[in-house]
Design a protein around this motif. Sequence first.
Motif, PDB file in Angstrom:
ATOM      1  N   VAL A 203       0.921  -1.252   0.023  1.00 39.04           N
ATOM      2  CA  VAL A 203       0.258   0.049  -0.047  1.00 39.04           C
ATOM      3  C   VAL A 203       0.890   1.182   0.111  1.00 39.04           C
ATOM      4  N   SER A 204       1.764   1.328   0.807  1.00 39.35           N
ATOM      5  CA  SER A 204       2.748   2.506   0.694  1.00 39.35           C
ATOM      6  C   SER A 204       3.648   2.554  -0.615  1.00 39.35           C
ATOM      7  N   LYS A 205       3.976   1.509  -1.061  1.00 43.54           N
ATOM      8  CA  LYS A 205       4.773   1.794  -2.339  1.00 43.54           C
ATOM      9  C   LYS A 205       4.042   2.117  -3.548  1.00 43.54           C
ATOM     10  N   THR A 206       2.597   1.891  -3.542  1.00 39.72           N
ATOM     11  CA  THR A 206       1.903   2.026  -4.770  1.00 39.72           C
ATOM     12  C   THR A 206       2.116   3.262  -5.424  1.00 39.72           C
ATOM     13  N   ARG A 207       2.212   4.199  -4.832  1.00 43.45           N
ATOM     14  CA  ARG A 207       2.423   5.637  -5.723  1.00 43.45           C
ATOM     15  C   ARG A 207       3.690   5.400  -6.360  1.00 43.45           C
ATOM     16  N   ALA A 208       4.804   4.967  -5.665  1.00 47.21           N
ATOM     17  CA  ALA A 208       6.068   4.941  -6.108  1.00 47.21           C
ATOM     18  C   ALA A 208       6.107   3.818  -7.283  1.00 47.21           C
ATOM     19  N   LEU A 209       5.282   2.909  -7.303  1.00 47.78           N
ATOM     20  CA  LEU A 209       5.174   2.075  -8.495  1.00 47.78           C
ATOM     21  C   LEU A 209       4.550   2.677  -9.737  1.00 47.78           C
ATOM     22  N   TYR A 210       3.713   3.436  -9.651  1.00 43.72           N
ATOM     23  CA  TYR A 210       2.740   4.071 -10.481  1.00 43.72           C
ATOM     24  C   TYR A 210       3.786   5.183 -11.172  1.00 43.72           C
ATOM     25  N   ASP A 211       4.673   5.705 -10.349  1.00 40.33           N
ATOM     26  CA  ASP A 211       5.606   6.790 -10.950  1.00 40.33           C
ATOM     27  C   ASP A 211       6.555   6.191 -11.647  1.00 40.33           C
ATOM     28  N   LEU A 212       7.008   5.080 -11.331  1.00 37.21           N
ATOM     29  CA  LEU A 212       7.842   4.254 -12.134  1.00 37.21           C
ATOM     30  C   LEU A 212       7.421   3.940 -13.451  1.00 37.21           C
ATOM     31  N   LEU A 213       6.167   3.046 -13.580  1.00 35.88           N
ATOM     32  CA  LEU A 213       5.448   2.805 -14.561  1.00 35.88           C
ATOM     33  C   LEU A 213       5.313   4.207 -15.644  1.00 35.88           C
ATOM     34  N   PHE A 214       4.748   5.321 -15.060  1.00 36.65           N
ATOM     35  CA  PHE A 214       4.370   6.503 -15.740  1.00 36.65           C
ATOM     36  C   PHE A 214       5.902   6.963 -16.502  1.00 36.65           C
ATOM     37  N   ALA A 215       6.923   6.980 -15.710  1.00 40.62           N
ATOM     38  CA  ALA A 215       7.927   7.525 -16.060  1.00 40.62           C
ATOM     39  C   ALA A 215       8.429   6.646 -17.251  1.00 40.62           C
ATOM     40  N   LYS A 216       8.491   5.388 -17.382  1.00 40.51           N
ATOM     41  CA  LYS A 216       8.756   4.622 -18.564  1.00 40.51           C
ATOM     42  C   LYS A 216       7.964   4.755 -19.584  1.00 40.51           C
TER      43      LYS A 216
END
Length: 497
Positions: A203-216
């Motif tokens: 739950v706490s890492k979800t935003r970082a995951l979305y940021d990683l995907l969106f950056a790519k």
Amino acid sequence: MSWYTAFFGLVLAGLSFWQYWRWTHRRMLELAAKVPGPPALPILGNALIFMVNPGELLDKIAMLCDVYGDYFKFWLGPDLNICVKNPADIRTLLTSNKVNHKGPLYDLMVPFIGPGILTGGPTWRNHRKIATPAYNKKAVEHFSMIFNDEAQQLAQVLVNKDPKMEFDIYKDVVKFTTQSVNQTLMGLSKEESQNIYRMDEMVSKTRALYDLLFAKMTRWWLQIPLIYWLIGEKKKQDYNIKLINDFAGDIVKKRRKALGTSIPDDESLGIVDRYILSGELTEQEIIWDTFTLFTTSQEAAAKVASGVLTFLSHLPDWQERVYNEIIEVLGPHDPVSSEQLKQLQYLDMVYKETLRCLSIAALIQRTVEEEITINEGKFTLPGGTSLVIPIHHLHRDPRYWEDPWTVKPERFLPENVKKRDPNAFVPFSLGPMDCLGRVYATALVKTIIVWVLRYVRLQPVGTMDDLNKLHVAISVSIAGGYNVRVQRRNGRINGMA
């Protein structure tokens, strides 16, 4: 062979391939030439335009819309993208059987969540068909008691906050949307839901995951494997893939064990149970879709609910309207059903205005499989084109929304809705690939608002202008967080002073 000869050979090979590509794609190039758009560089196309941080991407798309209008093209390498912002054509395209596959940018999600229900791989239709009964009106009504229990617990947490303390309400809301999703769609008991392997981390890492995907998705150089590895992004990706598999794998493991003892009634079956019992998916496919539907349900619902609460904190008159309507229609104590929620007209207006301002998906991309004509015959989208629908920008278009950067729930009064093109508001997309969880999310979000407003009065932090500073990583959120203060309402509610 000298270096000069080798270099000349490479250049010649590159030019030959370029000419071959142009010949094999001559129909695409012919039709694309009729669509306006910025000049493109060889090989890169217009990728340099989008070399920006997430907060600036929406501004770039807005700039292109301002310059070129409702229809324009841009190239990401050899991938032709045509952006369409005309509401009538958006409906035509999204409901067409010629445009019912996700675009190539979704392929970048495949390492994380596989070729499944969200990425639009070859099995998405079957996966969606199996999952759909868990999201229908009958299932959502069955889930309403869990929604009420979790929403009331959230309200009890908020009522104990220091009234002088500023805090990001999303951090509280997401804990309870997570529990709601776990006990409904995931099919877990309350105890199981609180003991999922690596859940808090997920739950706490979800935003970082979305940021990683969106950056790519938006930075072309990250799609070069060597660069992706050298700057450490591949390591982040591997970490997140392991986290997803550990988390979702534990949910599937728990449900397999429970189903070995007893099988719930059909109306009680969550998506994980339905996938397992279908016998049509591999274990990895079940894990991928479990995570996909978990995060698109609990994270999106938390963002929308937090957005509604934050907007209400800045709109005291609307907050009182919504609160008074809740008390008049539902009373101060009783659980609320999804059918009763439909009677809350003021809440519905604020909910829709939140969806307009904070799009669940800022942009969506589809692949055009066969030629299709739009704009009253002026443009033909060639097969193989990537269609881009800028939902965020459609929802901010001043032709349909007066003063679009101001939060105004009254836009959704019946008399105002009648004046507007109905296709100018598409928060859940349209067609066969629309948002599967629209009924589920609406009921969960509105139940949360009912219980929170019964317990506390929301007070603003900062100004309304702060709400227009946005962060985009797949969905749109308030960049500075969903910051509020809360004050206990007077009187006794459910035994609480």
